[in-house]
Design a protein around this motif. Structure first.
Motif, short mmCIF file in Angstrom:
data_model
loop_
_atom_site.label_atom_id
_atom_site.label_comp_id
_atom_site.label_asym_id
_atom_site.label_seq_id
_atom_site.Cartn_x
_atom_site.Cartn_y
_atom_site.Cartn_z
N ILE A 16 0.82 -1.27 -0.14
CA ILE A 16 0.17 0.03 0.01
C ILE A 16 0.85 1.08 -0.19
CG2 ILE A 16 -1.63 1.40 1.10
CD1 ILE A 16 -1.49 -2.11 2.34
N CYS A 18 0.93 5.51 -0.17
CA CYS A 18 -0.02 6.49 0.02
C CYS A 18 0.46 8.01 0.31
CB CYS A 18 -0.87 6.18 1.04
SG CYS A 18 -2.58 7.45 1.13
N ALA A 28 -5.60 4.29 4.36
CA ALA A 28 -4.59 3.36 4.03
C ALA A 28 -3.95 2.89 5.40
CB ALA A 28 -3.41 4.22 3.11
N CYS A 32 -3.84 -1.38 6.31
CA CYS A 32 -2.75 -1.94 6.52
C CYS A 32 -2.65 -2.65 7.96
CB CYS A 32 -1.37 -1.10 6.42
SG CYS A 32 0.13 -1.99 6.63
N LEU A 44 3.16 -0.56 4.28
CA LEU A 44 2.44 0.63 4.01
C LEU A 44 3.75 1.43 3.72
CD1 LEU A 44 0.19 2.50 3.81
CD2 LEU A 44 0.45 2.77 6.42
#
Length: 75
Positions: A16, A18, A28, A32, A44
Motif C-alpha cells: 500500500i 499513499c 491506508a 494495513c 505501507l
C-alpha cells in the motif's frame, strides 16, 4: 479483510502506497493495520505527496521494485 482467514486462503502480500497529504492516508493506515492483525503480509509506504500523478509516478516505480524482491514474488 474481516472475512479473510489466512489459514484457509493463500493471499499475496499487500503493498500500500499513499501520500502523507492524500485524503485517503488514514484509510491506508487502517487497511494495513487490519491486514496485519488478520495475519496477512502488508507493507505501507507513506511518503510526501497528494493523490495525484506526480505522487503516483514515483510510487509506482517503488511498488514495482518491491514486487520483484524475492520474498514478495507471486510465483
Amino acid at each position: 479483510l474481516e472475512q479473510a482467514a489466512p489459514k484457509e486462503h493463500s493471499f499475496p502480500p499487500f503493498y500500500i502506497a499513499c501520500g502523507t497529504e492524500d485524503l485517503f492516508v488514514k484509510c491506508a493506515e487502517k487497511f494495513c493495520s487490519r491486514a496485519k492483525a488478520r495475519g496477512l503480509r502488508a507493507v505501507l509506504n507513506l511518503s510526501p505527496g497528494k493523490h495525484d500523478w506526480e505522487y503516483w509516478s514515483k510510487a509506482l516505480s517503488q511498488a514495482v521494485s518491491w514486487l520483484f524482491q524475492e520474498e514478495n514474488a507471486l510465483y
